[in-house]
Design a protein around this motif. Structure first.
Motif, PDB file in Angstrom:
ATOM      1  N   LYS A 133      -3.676  -3.127  15.395  1.00 51.83           N
ATOM      2  CA  LYS A 133      -2.759  -3.639  16.416  1.00 51.83           C
ATOM      3  C   LYS A 133      -2.214  -5.010  16.045  1.00 51.83           C
ATOM      4  N   LYS A 134      -3.014  -5.801  15.341  1.00 52.29           N
ATOM      5  CA  LYS A 134      -2.575  -7.119  14.898  1.00 52.29           C
ATOM      6  C   LYS A 134      -2.459  -7.136  13.379  1.00 52.29           C
ATOM      7  N   PRO A 135      -1.397  -7.713  12.856  1.00 52.75           N
ATOM      8  CA  PRO A 135      -1.157  -7.685  11.412  1.00 52.75           C
ATOM      9  C   PRO A 135      -1.921  -8.773  10.665  1.00 52.75           C
ATOM     10  N   LEU A 136      -2.219  -8.516   9.408  1.00 49.03           N
ATOM     11  CA  LEU A 136      -2.838  -9.513   8.546  1.00 49.03           C
ATOM     12  C   LEU A 136      -2.509  -9.176   7.089  1.00 49.03           C
ATOM     13  N   THR A 192      10.043   7.410   2.496  1.00 44.89           N
ATOM     14  CA  THR A 192       9.311   8.583   2.968  1.00 44.89           C
ATOM     15  C   THR A 192       8.930   8.426   4.433  1.00 44.89           C
ATOM     16  N   TYR A 193       8.312   7.273   4.763  1.00 47.44           N
ATOM     17  CA  TYR A 193       7.676   7.109   6.069  1.00 47.44           C
ATOM     18  C   TYR A 193       8.465   6.269   7.065  1.00 47.44           C
ATOM     19  N   GLN A 194       9.463   5.515   6.622  1.00 44.69           N
ATOM     20  CA  GLN A 194      10.258   4.534   7.363  1.00 44.69           C
ATOM     21  C   GLN A 194       9.510   3.219   7.571  1.00 44.69           C
ATOM     22  N   TYR A 195       8.389   3.059   6.896  1.00 41.53           N
ATOM     23  CA  TYR A 195       7.642   1.804   6.852  1.00 41.53           C
ATOM     24  C   TYR A 195       6.868   1.800   5.539  1.00 41.53           C
ATOM     25  N   VAL A 196       6.372   0.628   5.134  1.00 40.29           N
ATOM     26  CA  VAL A 196       5.560   0.543   3.921  1.00 40.29           C
ATOM     27  C   VAL A 196       4.091   0.667   4.324  1.00 40.29           C
ATOM     28  N   PRO A 197       3.407   1.727   3.892  1.00 38.50           N
ATOM     29  CA  PRO A 197       2.025   1.971   4.353  1.00 38.50           C
ATOM     30  C   PRO A 197       1.026   0.955   3.788  1.00 38.50           C
ATOM     31  N   GLN A 198      -0.005   0.641   4.621  1.00 36.42           N
ATOM     32  CA  GLN A 198      -1.095  -0.179   4.110  1.00 36.42           C
ATOM     33  C   GLN A 198      -1.853   0.596   3.030  1.00 36.42           C
ATOM     34  N   PRO A 199      -2.472  -0.096   2.084  1.00 33.34           N
ATOM     35  CA  PRO A 199      -2.685  -1.544   2.059  1.00 33.34           C
ATOM     36  C   PRO A 199      -1.607  -2.317   1.319  1.00 33.34           C
ATOM     37  N   ARG A 200      -0.547  -1.656   0.924  1.00 34.97           N
ATOM     38  CA  ARG A 200       0.472  -2.337   0.137  1.00 34.97           C
ATOM     39  C   ARG A 200       1.534  -2.978   1.028  1.00 34.97           C
ATOM     40  N   THR A 201       2.324  -3.853   0.430  1.00 34.74           N
ATOM     41  CA  THR A 201       3.518  -4.377   1.066  1.00 34.74           C
ATOM     42  C   THR A 201       4.698  -4.046   0.161  1.00 34.74           C
ATOM     43  N   ILE A 202       5.884  -4.467   0.557  1.00 34.42           N
ATOM     44  CA  ILE A 202       7.071  -4.211  -0.249  1.00 34.42           C
ATOM     45  C   ILE A 202       7.055  -5.015  -1.548  1.00 34.42           C
ATOM     46  N   PRO A 219      -6.324  -3.384   5.569  1.00 40.78           N
ATOM     47  CA  PRO A 219      -6.261  -2.148   6.366  1.00 40.78           C
ATOM     48  C   PRO A 219      -6.979  -2.298   7.703  1.00 40.78           C
ATOM     49  N   PRO A 220      -6.557  -1.554   8.711  1.00 41.75           N
ATOM     50  CA  PRO A 220      -7.269  -1.553   9.991  1.00 41.75           C
ATOM     51  C   PRO A 220      -8.735  -1.180   9.807  1.00 41.75           C
ATOM     52  N   GLY A 221      -9.593  -1.843  10.593  1.00 44.62           N
ATOM     53  CA  GLY A 221     -11.014  -1.538  10.527  1.00 44.62           C
ATOM     54  C   GLY A 221     -11.724  -2.078   9.307  1.00 44.62           C
ATOM     55  N   TYR A 222     -11.090  -3.015   8.588  1.00 42.05           N
ATOM     56  CA  TYR A 222     -11.675  -3.592   7.382  1.00 42.05           C
ATOM     57  C   TYR A 222     -11.897  -5.090   7.566  1.00 42.05           C
ATOM     58  N   THR A 278      -2.973  14.914  14.377  1.00 41.06           N
ATOM     59  CA  THR A 278      -3.024  13.830  15.366  1.00 41.06           C
ATOM     60  C   THR A 278      -3.829  12.645  14.848  1.00 41.06           C
ATOM     61  N   LEU A 279      -4.961  12.924  14.203  1.00 43.96           N
ATOM     62  CA  LEU A 279      -5.792  11.835  13.721  1.00 43.96           C
ATOM     63  C   LEU A 279      -5.212  11.194  12.468  1.00 43.96           C
ATOM     64  N   ALA A 280      -4.484  11.968  11.666  1.00 45.85           N
ATOM     65  CA  ALA A 280      -3.762  11.370  10.538  1.00 45.85           C
ATOM     66  C   ALA A 280      -2.700  10.400  11.045  1.00 45.85           C
ATOM     67  N   ASP A 281      -1.982  10.785  12.110  1.00 46.01           N
ATOM     68  CA  ASP A 281      -1.003   9.872  12.718  1.00 46.01           C
ATOM     69  C   ASP A 281      -1.683   8.622  13.270  1.00 46.01           C
ATOM     70  N   LEU A 282      -2.857   8.798  13.855  1.00 47.75           N
ATOM     71  CA  LEU A 282      -3.598   7.658  14.402  1.00 47.75           C
ATOM     72  C   LEU A 282      -3.919   6.641  13.313  1.00 47.75           C
ATOM     73  N   LEU A 283      -4.184   7.116  12.106  1.00 47.94           N
ATOM     74  CA  LEU A 283      -4.588   6.241  11.007  1.00 47.94           C
ATOM     75  C   LEU A 283      -3.421   5.764  10.159  1.00 47.94           C
ATOM     76  N   THR A 284      -2.252   6.389  10.282  1.00 51.91           N
ATOM     77  CA  THR A 284      -1.115   6.037   9.423  1.00 51.91           C
ATOM     78  C   THR A 284       0.096   5.588  10.246  1.00 51.91           C
ATOM     79  N   TYR A 285       0.692   6.515  10.965  1.00 49.62           N
ATOM     80  CA  TYR A 285       1.901   6.236  11.732  1.00 49.62           C
ATOM     81  C   TYR A 285       1.673   5.183  12.817  1.00 49.62           C
ATOM     82  N   LEU A 286       0.539   5.244  13.481  1.00 47.91           N
ATOM     83  CA  LEU A 286       0.277   4.296  14.565  1.00 47.91           C
ATOM     84  C   LEU A 286       0.233   2.853  14.056  1.00 47.91           C
ATOM     85  N   PRO A 287      -0.636   2.505  13.070  1.00 50.17           N
ATOM     86  CA  PRO A 287      -0.628   1.111  12.603  1.00 50.17           C
ATOM     87  C   PRO A 287       0.597   0.747  11.785  1.00 50.17           C
ATOM     88  N   GLY A 288       1.084   1.688  10.962  1.00 49.05           N
ATOM     89  CA  GLY A 288       2.179   1.356  10.069  1.00 49.05           C
ATOM     90  C   GLY A 288       3.521   1.237  10.757  1.00 49.05           C
TER      91      GLY A 288
END
Length: 647
Positions: free
Chosen positions: A155-158, A196-206, A214-217, A499-509
């Protein structure tokens, strides 16, 4: 809610001086308009052969809890621990009582002090006890280590940059980019993932060399080395076991699940209503935000302040259902009709989303945050309900595809190219076109098929976009991000895996990034009760029959809370939080879009073939196909390049 930044170094040549720390901190002023603070410890030698790293911590504060006593950086009385923190710990009162029982005498009423003292007692194990949204940086002078922590759902970025003998971190990339001579080299594979996703997925940036925690780390820097560990790793392979009368011992009864979700979600809402500043809620008229408002009203002695924006386009206007809910619940309702000025807003979006970001619902999120901040400082939202309780229409498609997978020859017929010969309109959401896209992917394995459905540019389209030399630089398969999350639910049905894949990817990303950046741009804190860790872990363990029954989505929520909302809201067809991109790119934004994407100064031409872009624009202009989401992604990428690569 705040902005944090800083670094730690063991090489004096890489020190952050006071002026640089101020620049890094002030780059986050929008996240914390109520105050600022800094801590700076120079690199020095305390004794023979004992080098003490240099440390810089910067903080911008949005005051929510303990307005007088919660300033940061905050330290323990002996000065050995220093902390900056962005977010809210909702169970801090319970943790406070625990600390007092151990003999601690707390000096403030803030959740920040709770984190400090909990860490003093339990070290790295402390963060498992936190229920909230948070990005934390903690300097431990005794251990001479810097600890970074991110909440479970992102929920909060770092973001951080780890280089030889220095670690830099911040809430937003723009803070790090204030440091002179840091490289700004684009990662080609991140562009491929973005398209692909319309955002850059963690743990990478542009950018190469910069990462998202990553969330939970949590991450620990000590003696020049960085290590990471996952502190939240729930078992998504297991379903809830809580038998009721007549149930088998391996399944949860509907009655038991209904009772538990009532208690958990009500508690999650009540915890998030703690605030020393005015509080309200986003209200779209959909099930999730309406349900959160209904539960808020149960816990409030006065009408809840609710906020809705409307557009003068019926397909994108949710004012009517929102007003119905507000009247039913008796809220103090505020609404604003917005005529989106996309051309004027684009530079602000590029400035605040300092990575390419192509979810166009950032536009209405921006406007509703702007409206809400005029009245309150904290707002609750319904984010997370769709992922946890199977609310998206695409989950019904996953279920249908799974049924077809078991039909053998019929699957082959549906997946045949004959279906692609059917005529259809240029509208991307026409039923025939949706059916074509569905059948095109039937031959793929379930996870790959799902990725094909949710991708902005599918694999074939992306390959056709790129120059050959750029294509040769791509080192990662974008599918790896989704597949790794999908496989966390091994052994469960495909809908649950989706649903759980979205929770771990689409939701935070996507979703959390969109809301965090848009709200913090206006100094507004947004809280999401559905993402309470207790609700998340419970919902993740539920069998599919309690989420998606036939074509009925969010089945358990309907059973548990049906009486709280008007029947029309439960029956209402889901409406996305969107804007009319297809029309804009043919009318209001046509000239600007063509100038951005086909001009002589277009920067994305370094990677993407101009003729491929021109084909997309021509097909969209001629209504051959609705490419609006793809065009928006390219516009977002181009605007990001012009703002952040030229500086």
């Amino acid at each position: 809610m705040c902005g944090i930044t800083g670094g730690v170094w063991s090489d004096p040549a890489k020190a952050i001086d006071r002026a640089q720390l101020t620049r890094m901190t002030d780059a986050l002023a929008h996240r914390g308009p109520d105050g600022r603070g800094e801590f700076l410890q120079e690199y020095h030698t305390r004794e023979a052969y004992a080098h003490v790293p240099g440390v810089a911590l910067g903080h911008r504060r949005l005051s929510i809890i303990d307005l007088a006593g919660g300033a940061q950086p905050m330290s323990t009385s002996d000065g050995e621990l220093q902390l900056v923190f962005n977010g809210e710990i909702y169970n801090y009162q319970q943790l406070r009582h625990r600390l007092e029982g151990r003999g601690h005498k707390l000096q403030t009423s803030s959740d920040t002090e709770t984190i400090l003292l909990l860490y003093r007692d339990e070290g790295l194990e402390a963060f498992q006890h936190l229920n909230g949204m948070f990005a934390i940086a903690l300097w431990d002078n005794r251990e001479r280590r810097l600890v970074l922590v991110r909440d479970r759902l992102g929920k909060k970025p770092l973001v951080f940059r780890y280089e030889k003998e220095r670690l830099l971190f911040a809430s937003e990339l723009k803070s790090l980019l204030t440091i002179a001579n840091l490289p700004r080299e684009v990662d080609p594979s991140s562009i491929d993932e973005f398209l692909t996703y319309q955002y850059v997925p963690q743990p990478r940036t542009i950018l190469k060399g910069y990462s998202k925690l990553p969330p939970g780390y949590l991450a620990v820097w000590k003696e020049g080395r960085l290590s990471t560990q996952q502190y939240w790793n729930p078992d998504f392979t297991a379903e809830k076991s809580l038998a009721g009368a007549g149930s088998s011992p391996s399944t949860i009864s509907e009655a038991a699940a209904t009772a538990e979700i009532r208690e958990l979600l009500s508690s999650a809402v009540q915890l998030r209503m703690q605030s020393d500043v005015p509080l309200g809620a986003f209200l779209s008229g959909g099930i999730d935000s309406s349900l959160i408002v209904a539960l808020m009203q149960q816990h409030s002695t006065s009408p809840v302040k609710t906020f809705t924006i409307g557009f003068p386009m019926k397909d994108f206007d949710e004012r009517e259902p929102a007003a119905l809910v507000a009247k039913h619940l008796g809220t103090e309702h505020h609404l604003l009709e917005v005529t989106p000025q996309a051309a004027e807003l684009l530079p602000s979006l590029a400035e605040h989303y300092d990575e390419p970001f192509a979810d166009s619902s950032a536009i209405p999120t921006w406007y509703v945050s702007q409206l809400t901040k005029q009245h309150v400082t904290v707002a609750l939202s319904g984010d997370g309900g769709d992922e946890l309780f199977a609310g998206y229409a695409r989950y019904r498609a996953v279920k249908l595809a799974g049924t077809i997978d078991r039909l053998g020859p019929i699957k082959s017929m549906l997946a045949s190219k004959l279906w692609q010969l059917l005529p259809s309109s240029g509208r991307q959401k026409s039923r025939v076109r949706q059916w074509k896209r569905f059948t095109e992917s039937l031959a793929l394995p379930a996870a790959r098929r799902y990725l094909d459905w949710i991708s902005i540019f599918g694999e074939t389209r992306r390959a056709a976009l790129y120059h050959d030399d750029f294509l040769a630089q791509l080192a990662r398969d974008p599918a790896e991000h989704l597949l790794a999350a999908w496989n966390r639910s091994k052994g469960r049905d495909d809908v649950t895996a989706a649903t759980l894949a979205d929770l771990l990817t689409y939701l935070p990303g996507d979703l959390m990034t969109k809301v965090d950046i848009a709200s913090m741009a206006h100094g507004l804190e947004v809280r999401a009760p559905f993402l309470d860790v207790r609700v998340v872990e419970f919902a993740a363990s539920l069998p599919l029959r309690l989420k998606l029954r036939g074509r009925v989505t969010k089945y358990l929520l309907r059973q548990a809370f049906g009486s709280l909302l008007p029947a029309a809201i439960w029956k209402r067809k889901k409406m996305g939080f969107g804007v009319p991109l297809d029309s804009w790119f043919r009318k209001e934004l046509k000239s600007l879009t063509h100038d951005l994407l086909t001009g002589t100064s277009t920067q994305i031409h370094a990677w993407i073939r101009p003729e491929a872009i021109e084909l997309l624009l021509r097909e969209h202009d001629n209504r051959t196909f609705d490419h609006s989401a793809r065009i928006w992604a390219l516009v977002s990428l181009e605007l990001w390049c012009r703002r952040w690569l030229a500086s």
